[in-house]
Design a protein around this motif. Structure first.
Motif, PDB file in Angstrom:
ATOM      1  N   UNK A  13       0.393  -6.791 -38.110  1.00 38.84           N
ATOM      2  CA  UNK A  13      -0.771  -6.244 -38.002  1.00 38.84           C
ATOM      3  C   UNK A  13      -1.082  -5.191 -36.995  1.00 38.84           C
ATOM      4  N   UNK A  14      -0.384  -5.231 -35.885  1.00 32.63           N
ATOM      5  CA  UNK A  14      -0.502  -4.248 -34.764  1.00 32.63           C
ATOM      6  C   UNK A  14       0.234  -2.883 -35.118  1.00 32.63           C
ATOM      7  N   UNK A  15       1.592  -3.263 -36.031  1.00 37.48           N
ATOM      8  CA  UNK A  15       2.337  -2.187 -36.407  1.00 37.48           C
ATOM      9  C   UNK A  15       1.362  -1.470 -37.573  1.00 37.48           C
ATOM     10  N   UNK A  16       1.029  -2.330 -38.321  1.00 42.59           N
ATOM     11  CA  UNK A  16       0.118  -1.768 -39.379  1.00 42.59           C
ATOM     12  C   UNK A  16      -1.252  -1.002 -38.948  1.00 42.59           C
ATOM     13  N   UNK A  20      -2.199   3.286 -39.748  1.00 39.03           N
ATOM     14  CA  UNK A  20      -3.150   3.507 -40.378  1.00 39.03           C
ATOM     15  C   UNK A  20      -3.975   4.421 -39.550  1.00 39.03           C
ATOM     16  N   UNK A  21      -3.934   4.371 -38.303  1.00 40.95           N
ATOM     17  CA  UNK A  21      -4.698   5.428 -37.348  1.00 40.95           C
ATOM     18  C   UNK A  21      -4.574   6.830 -37.787  1.00 40.95           C
ATOM     19  N   UNK A 194      -9.290  -0.854 -37.911  1.00 38.14           N
ATOM     20  CA  UNK A 194     -10.192  -1.712 -36.982  1.00 38.14           C
ATOM     21  C   UNK A 194      -9.924  -3.168 -37.135  1.00 38.14           C
ATOM     22  N   UNK A 195      -9.924  -3.514 -38.317  1.00 35.22           N
ATOM     23  CA  UNK A 195      -9.947  -5.121 -38.722  1.00 35.22           C
ATOM     24  C   UNK A 195      -8.530  -5.643 -38.442  1.00 35.22           C
ATOM     25  N   UNK A 196      -7.390  -4.718 -38.685  1.00 36.23           N
ATOM     26  CA  UNK A 196      -5.877  -5.252 -38.338  1.00 36.23           C
ATOM     27  C   UNK A 196      -5.845  -5.217 -36.797  1.00 36.23           C
ATOM     28  N   UNK A 197      -6.346  -4.283 -36.073  1.00 31.38           N
ATOM     29  CA  UNK A 197      -6.231  -4.407 -34.656  1.00 31.38           C
ATOM     30  C   UNK A 197      -6.859  -5.482 -33.883  1.00 31.38           C
ATOM     31  N   UNK A 198      -8.245  -5.663 -34.587  1.00 26.95           N
ATOM     32  CA  UNK A 198      -8.741  -6.860 -33.980  1.00 26.95           C
ATOM     33  C   UNK A 198      -8.063  -8.296 -34.435  1.00 26.95           C
ATOM     34  N   UNK A 199      -7.549  -8.401 -35.782  1.00 29.31           N
ATOM     35  CA  UNK A 199      -6.990  -9.808 -35.906  1.00 29.31           C
ATOM     36  C   UNK A 199      -5.610  -9.841 -35.357  1.00 29.31           C
ATOM     37  N   UNK A 200      -5.083  -8.769 -35.000  1.00 31.58           N
ATOM     38  CA  UNK A 200      -3.595  -8.942 -34.349  1.00 31.58           C
ATOM     39  C   UNK A 200      -3.873  -9.325 -32.906  1.00 31.58           C
ATOM     40  N   UNK A 201      -4.855  -8.661 -32.385  1.00 31.58           N
ATOM     41  CA  UNK A 201      -4.965  -8.918 -30.778  1.00 31.58           C
ATOM     42  C   UNK A 201      -5.368 -10.455 -30.734  1.00 31.58           C
ATOM     43  N   UNK A 202      -6.334 -10.793 -31.556  1.00 29.98           N
ATOM     44  CA  UNK A 202      -6.870 -12.371 -31.441  1.00 29.98           C
ATOM     45  C   UNK A 202      -5.577 -13.229 -31.889  1.00 29.98           C
ATOM     46  N   UNK A 203      -4.846 -12.982 -32.574  1.00 29.28           N
ATOM     47  CA  UNK A 203      -3.706 -13.893 -32.870  1.00 29.28           C
ATOM     48  C   UNK A 203      -2.506 -13.871 -31.917  1.00 29.28           C
ATOM     49  N   UNK A 204      -2.466 -12.813 -30.964  1.00 24.34           N
ATOM     50  CA  UNK A 204      -1.467 -12.570 -30.164  1.00 24.34           C
ATOM     51  C   UNK A 204      -1.348 -13.605 -29.066  1.00 24.34           C
ATOM     52  N   UNK A 205      -0.043 -14.123 -28.876  1.00 30.29           N
ATOM     53  CA  UNK A 205      -0.014 -15.197 -27.709  1.00 30.29           C
ATOM     54  C   UNK A 205      -0.276 -14.531 -26.563  1.00 30.29           C
ATOM     55  N   UNK A 206       0.093 -13.357 -26.204  1.00 30.26           N
ATOM     56  CA  UNK A 206      -0.191 -12.616 -24.918  1.00 30.26           C
ATOM     57  C   UNK A 206      -1.267 -11.403 -25.285  1.00 30.26           C
ATOM     58  N   UNK A 207      -2.360 -11.542 -25.169  1.00 28.12           N
ATOM     59  CA  UNK A 207      -3.460 -10.584 -25.661  1.00 28.12           C
ATOM     60  C   UNK A 207      -3.274  -9.431 -24.808  1.00 28.12           C
ATOM     61  N   UNK A 208      -2.916  -9.612 -23.521  1.00 26.76           N
ATOM     62  CA  UNK A 208      -2.926  -8.212 -22.786  1.00 26.76           C
ATOM     63  C   UNK A 208      -1.858  -7.353 -23.255  1.00 26.76           C
ATOM     64  N   UNK A 209      -0.830  -7.959 -23.544  1.00 34.77           N
ATOM     65  CA  UNK A 209       0.416  -7.275 -23.905  1.00 34.77           C
ATOM     66  C   UNK A 209       0.204  -6.663 -25.573  1.00 34.77           C
ATOM     67  N   UNK A 210      -0.491  -7.559 -26.109  1.00 40.40           N
ATOM     68  CA  UNK A 210      -1.037  -6.781 -27.623  1.00 40.40           C
ATOM     69  C   UNK A 210      -1.914  -5.694 -27.293  1.00 40.40           C
ATOM     70  N   UNK A 211      -2.934  -5.646 -26.383  1.00 39.84           N
ATOM     71  CA  UNK A 211      -3.796  -4.506 -26.245  1.00 39.84           C
ATOM     72  C   UNK A 211      -2.872  -3.272 -25.768  1.00 39.84           C
TER      73      UNK A 211
END
Length: 321
Positions: A13-16, A20-21, A194-211
Protein backbone atom coordinates in the motif's frame (compact mmCIF):
# COMPACT_ATOMS: atom_id res chain seq x y z
CA UNK A 1 -3.79 -10.93 10.98
CA UNK A 2 -0.26 -12.43 11.11
CA UNK A 3 2.56 -9.88 11.40
CA UNK A 4 4.21 -10.99 8.14
CA UNK A 5 1.00 -10.56 6.18
CA UNK A 6 0.43 -7.15 7.77
CA UNK A 7 3.95 -6.05 6.85
CA UNK A 8 3.61 -7.23 3.24
CA UNK A 9 0.22 -5.57 2.80
CA UNK A 10 1.46 -2.35 4.38
CA UNK A 11 4.54 -2.27 2.13
CA UNK A 12 2.39 -2.79 -0.97
CA UNK A 13 0.00 0.00 0.00
CA UNK A 14 2.81 2.43 0.78
CA UNK A 15 4.55 1.65 -2.51
CA UNK A 16 1.26 2.27 -4.32
CA UNK A 17 0.95 5.59 -2.46
CA UNK A 18 4.36 6.75 -3.62
CA UNK A 19 3.39 5.83 -7.18
CA UNK A 20 0.02 7.58 -7.05
CA UNK A 21 1.31 10.88 -5.62
CA UNK A 22 3.09 12.24 -8.76
CA UNK A 23 0.40 10.96 -11.13
CA UNK A 24 -2.30 12.42 -8.90
CA UNK A 25 -0.58 15.79 -8.86
CA UNK A 26 -0.24 15.74 -12.65
CA UNK A 27 -3.87 14.78 -13.21
CA UNK A 28 -5.15 17.30 -10.68
CA UNK A 29 -3.11 20.08 -12.32
CA UNK A 30 -4.43 19.22 -15.77
CA UNK A 31 -8.06 18.84 -14.65
CA UNK A 32 -8.38 21.81 -12.30
CA UNK A 33 -5.68 24.30 -13.34
CA UNK A 34 -5.41 24.07 -17.11
CA UNK A 35 -9.13 23.44 -17.55
CA UNK A 36 -10.14 26.60 -15.67
CA UNK A 37 -10.49 29.54 -18.05
CA UNK A 38 -9.97 32.29 -15.48
CA UNK A 39 -6.83 30.63 -14.12
CA UNK A 40 -5.54 30.08 -17.64
CA UNK A 41 -6.04 33.74 -18.58
CA UNK A 42 -4.38 34.85 -15.32
CA UNK A 43 -1.44 32.53 -16.01
CA UNK A 44 -0.98 33.74 -19.57
CA UNK A 45 -1.46 37.46 -18.82
CA UNK A 46 2.18 38.15 -17.75
CA UNK A 47 3.40 36.80 -21.10
CA UNK A 48 2.11 39.95 -22.77
CA UNK A 49 5.15 41.70 -21.26
CA UNK A 50 7.63 38.96 -22.20
CA UNK A 51 10.09 40.21 -24.87
CA UNK A 52 10.25 36.87 -26.71
CA UNK A 53 6.46 36.64 -26.91
CA UNK A 54 6.19 40.23 -28.12
CA UNK A 55 8.77 39.54 -30.79
CA UNK A 56 6.92 36.42 -31.94
CA UNK A 57 3.60 38.30 -32.12
CA UNK A 58 5.24 41.16 -34.01
CA UNK A 59 6.75 38.77 -36.56
CA UNK A 60 3.50 36.85 -37.02
CA UNK A 61 1.29 39.92 -37.41
CA UNK A 62 3.83 41.78 -39.53
CA UNK A 63 4.29 38.86 -41.92
CA UNK A 64 0.52 38.48 -42.19
CA UNK A 65 0.09 42.14 -43.11
CA UNK A 66 2.87 41.98 -45.69
CA UNK A 67 1.39 38.85 -47.27
CA UNK A 68 -1.98 40.57 -47.51
CA UNK A 69 -0.36 43.59 -49.14
CA UNK A 70 1.47 41.39 -51.67
CA UNK A 71 -1.70 39.54 -52.58
CA UNK A 72 -4.13 42.46 -52.86
CA UNK A 73 -2.05 45.52 -53.73
CA UNK A 74 -0.02 45.91 -56.88
CA UNK A 75 2.83 47.78 -55.20
CA UNK A 76 5.76 45.36 -55.11
CA UNK A 77 8.53 47.87 -54.20
CA UNK A 78 6.64 49.28 -51.26
CA UNK A 79 6.45 46.25 -48.91
CA UNK A 80 10.24 45.82 -48.88
CA UNK A 81 10.78 49.45 -47.90
CA UNK A 82 7.96 49.42 -45.36
CA UNK A 83 8.95 46.12 -43.74
CA UNK A 84 11.37 47.51 -41.10
CA UNK A 85 9.04 50.34 -40.20
CA UNK A 86 6.09 47.95 -40.05
CA UNK A 87 7.92 45.68 -37.61
CA UNK A 88 8.73 48.67 -35.41
CA UNK A 89 5.10 49.75 -35.39
CA UNK A 90 3.90 46.28 -34.47
CA UNK A 91 6.50 46.04 -31.69
CA UNK A 92 5.39 49.38 -30.30
CA UNK A 93 1.80 48.19 -30.41
CA UNK A 94 2.71 45.15 -28.30
CA UNK A 95 3.75 47.53 -25.52
CA UNK A 96 0.36 49.25 -25.29
CA UNK A 97 -2.59 48.55 -23.05
CA UNK A 98 -4.68 47.72 -26.11
CA UNK A 99 -2.37 44.79 -26.87
CA UNK A 100 -2.63 43.47 -23.32
CA UNK A 101 -6.41 43.63 -23.53
CA UNK A 102 -6.37 41.90 -26.93
CA UNK A 103 -3.97 39.28 -25.54
CA UNK A 104 -6.23 38.45 -22.60
CA UNK A 105 -9.33 38.41 -24.78
CA UNK A 106 -7.67 36.17 -27.35
CA UNK A 107 -6.52 33.73 -24.69
CA UNK A 108 -9.97 33.61 -23.15
CA UNK A 109 -11.68 33.01 -26.50
CA UNK A 110 -9.11 30.36 -27.46
CA UNK A 111 -9.42 28.55 -24.14
CA UNK A 112 -13.20 28.53 -24.32
CA UNK A 113 -13.07 27.12 -27.84
CA UNK A 114 -10.63 24.39 -26.84
CA UNK A 115 -12.70 23.41 -23.79
CA UNK A 116 -15.89 23.24 -25.82
CA UNK A 117 -14.13 21.01 -28.33
CA UNK A 118 -12.66 18.72 -25.66
CA UNK A 119 -15.93 18.45 -23.77
CA UNK A 120 -17.80 17.88 -27.05
CA UNK A 121 -20.26 20.64 -26.31
CA UNK A 122 -22.52 21.79 -29.11
CA UNK A 123 -24.25 19.98 -31.93
CA UNK A 124 -21.77 17.11 -32.16
CA UNK A 125 -20.00 18.43 -35.27
CA UNK A 126 -16.99 19.90 -33.47
CA UNK A 127 -14.98 16.74 -34.06
CA UNK A 128 -14.89 17.48 -37.80
CA UNK A 129 -13.50 21.02 -37.45
CA UNK A 130 -10.18 22.19 -35.98
CA UNK A 131 -9.93 24.79 -33.25
CA UNK A 132 -8.59 28.00 -34.77
CA UNK A 133 -7.58 31.48 -33.59
CA UNK A 134 -8.21 34.58 -35.67
CA UNK A 135 -5.58 37.38 -35.71
CA UNK A 136 -7.87 39.84 -37.53
CA UNK A 137 -8.48 42.06 -34.45
CA UNK A 138 -4.73 42.49 -33.92
CA UNK A 139 -4.20 43.26 -37.60
CA UNK A 140 -6.96 45.88 -37.46
CA UNK A 141 -5.31 47.56 -34.46
CA UNK A 142 -1.96 47.68 -36.29
CA UNK A 143 -3.62 49.11 -39.39
CA UNK A 144 -5.14 51.93 -37.33
CA UNK A 145 -1.76 52.65 -35.75
CA UNK A 146 -0.11 52.83 -39.18
CA UNK A 147 -2.81 55.20 -40.38
CA UNK A 148 -2.29 57.48 -37.36
CA UNK A 149 1.44 57.52 -38.14
CA UNK A 150 0.65 58.59 -41.75
CA UNK A 151 2.24 55.54 -43.34
CA UNK A 152 1.59 55.53 -47.12
CA UNK A 153 -1.16 53.17 -48.27
CA UNK A 154 -1.89 52.08 -44.69
CA UNK A 155 -5.61 52.60 -45.17
CA UNK A 156 -5.58 50.16 -48.11
CA UNK A 157 -4.17 47.28 -46.09
CA UNK A 158 -6.85 44.54 -46.08
CA UNK A 159 -7.81 43.12 -42.71
CA UNK A 160 -8.06 39.41 -43.37
CA UNK A 161 -9.11 36.69 -40.99
CA UNK A 162 -5.79 34.99 -40.36
CA UNK A 163 -6.79 31.61 -38.93
CA UNK A 164 -4.20 29.75 -36.89
CA UNK A 165 -5.03 26.15 -36.04
CA UNK A 166 -4.69 25.40 -32.33
CA UNK A 167 -6.04 21.84 -32.31
CA UNK A 168 -6.15 19.83 -35.56
CA UNK A 169 -9.40 18.07 -36.32
CA UNK A 170 -7.76 14.65 -36.54
CA UNK A 171 -6.46 14.83 -32.96
CA UNK A 172 -9.67 15.95 -31.28
CA UNK A 173 -11.08 12.45 -30.72
CA UNK A 174 -8.01 11.16 -28.88
CA UNK A 175 -7.58 14.42 -26.97
CA UNK A 176 -11.22 14.35 -25.91
CA UNK A 177 -10.83 10.83 -24.50
CA UNK A 178 -7.68 11.85 -22.69
CA UNK A 179 -9.39 14.90 -21.23
CA UNK A 180 -12.25 12.81 -19.82
CA UNK A 181 -9.72 10.41 -18.27
CA UNK A 182 -7.90 13.35 -16.67
CA UNK A 183 -11.15 14.68 -15.23
CA UNK A 184 -11.82 11.36 -13.48
CA UNK A 185 -8.19 10.81 -12.47
CA UNK A 186 -7.80 14.32 -11.10
CA UNK A 187 -10.50 13.63 -8.55
CA UNK A 188 -9.86 10.00 -7.60
CA UNK A 189 -6.07 9.64 -7.70
CA UNK A 190 -5.36 12.07 -4.81
CA UNK A 191 -8.08 10.42 -2.70
CA UNK A 192 -6.68 6.98 -3.49
CA UNK A 193 -3.17 8.11 -2.52
CA UNK A 194 -4.39 9.43 0.85
CA UNK A 195 -6.42 6.29 1.52
CA UNK A 196 -3.55 3.95 0.67
CA UNK A 197 -1.15 5.94 2.84
CA UNK A 198 -3.48 5.93 5.86
CA UNK A 199 -4.25 2.22 5.53
CA UNK A 200 -0.62 1.25 4.98
CA UNK A 201 0.59 3.18 8.02
CA UNK A 202 -2.23 1.77 10.17
CA UNK A 203 -1.35 -1.81 9.17
CA UNK A 204 2.40 -1.38 9.61
CA UNK A 205 4.06 -3.20 12.47
CA UNK A 206 6.53 -0.33 12.88
CA UNK A 207 4.46 2.75 12.15
CA UNK A 208 7.28 5.22 12.62
CA UNK A 209 9.33 3.50 9.92
CA UNK A 210 6.25 3.41 7.69
CA UNK A 211 5.79 7.18 8.05
CA UNK A 212 9.46 7.76 7.14
CA UNK A 213 9.20 5.49 4.09
CA UNK A 214 6.01 7.20 2.90
CA UNK A 215 7.53 10.66 3.32
CA UNK A 216 10.70 9.71 1.44
CA UNK A 217 8.62 8.12 -1.34
CA UNK A 218 6.55 11.30 -1.64
CA UNK A 219 9.70 13.40 -1.87
CA UNK A 220 11.10 11.06 -4.52
CA UNK A 221 7.88 11.31 -6.52
CA UNK A 222 7.98 15.10 -6.41
CA UNK A 223 11.59 15.14 -7.57
CA UNK A 224 10.92 12.72 -10.42
CA UNK A 225 7.93 14.79 -11.54
CA UNK A 226 10.06 17.94 -11.60
CA UNK A 227 12.67 16.07 -13.66
CA UNK A 228 9.95 14.89 -16.06
CA UNK A 229 8.80 18.48 -16.55
CA UNK A 230 12.32 19.57 -17.44
CA UNK A 231 12.75 16.69 -19.89
CA UNK A 232 9.31 17.39 -21.36
CA UNK A 233 10.27 21.02 -21.94
CA UNK A 234 13.37 20.11 -23.89
CA UNK A 235 11.51 17.50 -25.95
CA UNK A 236 8.65 19.89 -26.68
CA UNK A 237 10.98 22.61 -27.92
CA UNK A 238 12.98 20.12 -29.97
CA UNK A 239 9.84 18.89 -31.79
CA UNK A 240 8.68 22.37 -32.79
CA UNK A 241 8.95 23.44 -36.44
CA UNK A 242 11.83 25.67 -37.41
CA UNK A 243 9.59 28.68 -38.04
CA UNK A 244 8.20 28.64 -34.49
CA UNK A 245 10.27 30.87 -32.15
CA UNK A 246 11.65 28.65 -29.42
CA UNK A 247 12.11 31.38 -26.75
CA UNK A 248 8.43 32.31 -26.95
CA UNK A 249 7.36 28.66 -26.85
CA UNK A 250 9.60 28.08 -23.83
CA UNK A 251 8.07 31.06 -22.05
CA UNK A 252 4.57 29.69 -22.69
CA UNK A 253 5.60 26.22 -21.45
CA UNK A 254 7.11 27.67 -18.28
CA UNK A 255 3.99 29.74 -17.60
CA UNK A 256 1.62 26.82 -18.06
CA UNK A 257 3.65 24.44 -15.88
CA UNK A 258 4.46 26.99 -13.15
CA UNK A 259 1.82 25.69 -10.75
CA UNK A 260 2.86 22.08 -11.30
CA UNK A 261 6.52 22.90 -10.64
CA UNK A 262 5.48 24.56 -7.38
CA UNK A 263 3.59 21.41 -6.40
CA UNK A 264 6.68 19.32 -7.19
CA UNK A 265 8.87 21.39 -4.87
CA UNK A 266 6.18 21.30 -2.18
CA UNK A 267 6.03 17.50 -2.33
CA UNK A 268 9.81 17.28 -2.21
CA UNK A 269 10.15 19.69 0.70
CA UNK A 270 7.21 18.31 2.67
CA UNK A 271 8.36 14.72 2.27
CA UNK A 272 11.91 15.45 3.40
CA UNK A 273 10.70 17.54 6.32
CA UNK A 274 8.32 14.86 7.61
CA UNK A 275 10.96 12.14 7.20
CA UNK A 276 13.61 14.18 9.02
CA UNK A 277 11.26 15.20 11.82
CA UNK A 278 10.14 11.59 12.36
CA UNK A 279 13.73 10.35 12.36
CA UNK A 280 14.85 13.03 14.82
CA UNK A 281 11.99 12.41 17.23
CA UNK A 282 12.78 8.72 17.29
CA UNK A 283 16.46 9.18 18.07
CA UNK A 284 15.87 12.00 20.51
CA UNK A 285 13.43 9.83 22.38
CA UNK A 286 15.82 6.88 22.34
CA UNK A 287 18.71 9.01 23.61
CA UNK A 288 16.82 10.32 26.61
CA UNK A 289 17.73 8.58 29.90
CA UNK A 290 14.83 6.69 31.29
CA UNK A 291 13.40 8.25 34.37
CA UNK A 292 13.57 6.08 37.43
CA UNK A 293 10.37 5.70 39.18
CA UNK A 294 10.63 6.51 42.82
CA UNK A 295 8.84 3.94 44.87
CA UNK A 296 7.88 5.07 48.34
CA UNK A 297 8.61 2.41 50.88
CA UNK A 298 6.41 2.73 53.92
CA UNK A 299 8.35 3.52 57.08
CA UNK A 300 8.56 0.65 59.44
CA UNK A 301 6.13 1.02 62.26
CA UNK A 302 7.26 0.35 65.76
CA UNK A 303 5.65 -2.85 66.87
CA UNK A 304 5.49 -3.80 70.44
CA UNK A 305 7.54 -6.79 71.35
CA UNK A 306 5.42 -9.76 72.03
CA UNK A 307 4.69 -9.95 75.65
CA UNK A 308 6.35 -12.83 77.38
CA UNK A 309 3.98 -15.16 79.01
CA UNK A 310 3.46 -14.29 82.62
CA UNK A 311 5.52 -16.22 85.04
CA UNK A 312 3.50 -18.67 87.01
CA UNK A 313 2.64 -17.44 90.42
CA UNK A 314 4.54 -19.09 93.22
CA UNK A 315 2.42 -21.13 95.43
CA UNK A 316 2.71 -20.34 99.12
CA UNK A 317 4.64 -22.87 101.03
CA UNK A 318 2.87 -24.45 103.86
CA UNK A 319 4.85 -24.75 107.07
CA UNK A 320 4.32 -27.83 109.07
CA UNK A 321 3.97 -27.42 112.73
Amino acid sequence: MPPRLRSALSAALLALTCLLVPFGALACWAAYDLADTSRYVTTMAPLAADPSVREAVADTVGDGILRAVDQHLDIRPVPGSVRPFLRDVVRSFTQTEAFRLAWDTGNQVTHDAVLRALRDEGDGTTAAHPVIVDFAPVTDQVKRQLARDHVPLAARIPVQHTAVSVLPAGELVSLRKGYHVLEVAGFWLPLAAVGCAATGIALAVRRRSAVVATALGTALGGGLLALALAVGRSLTLADLPADVPHPAAGAVYDALTGTLRTVCWLLLGLGLTVALATWLTRYLRAGRPARRRRTTVPAPTATAAPASPPAPAEEPTRARV
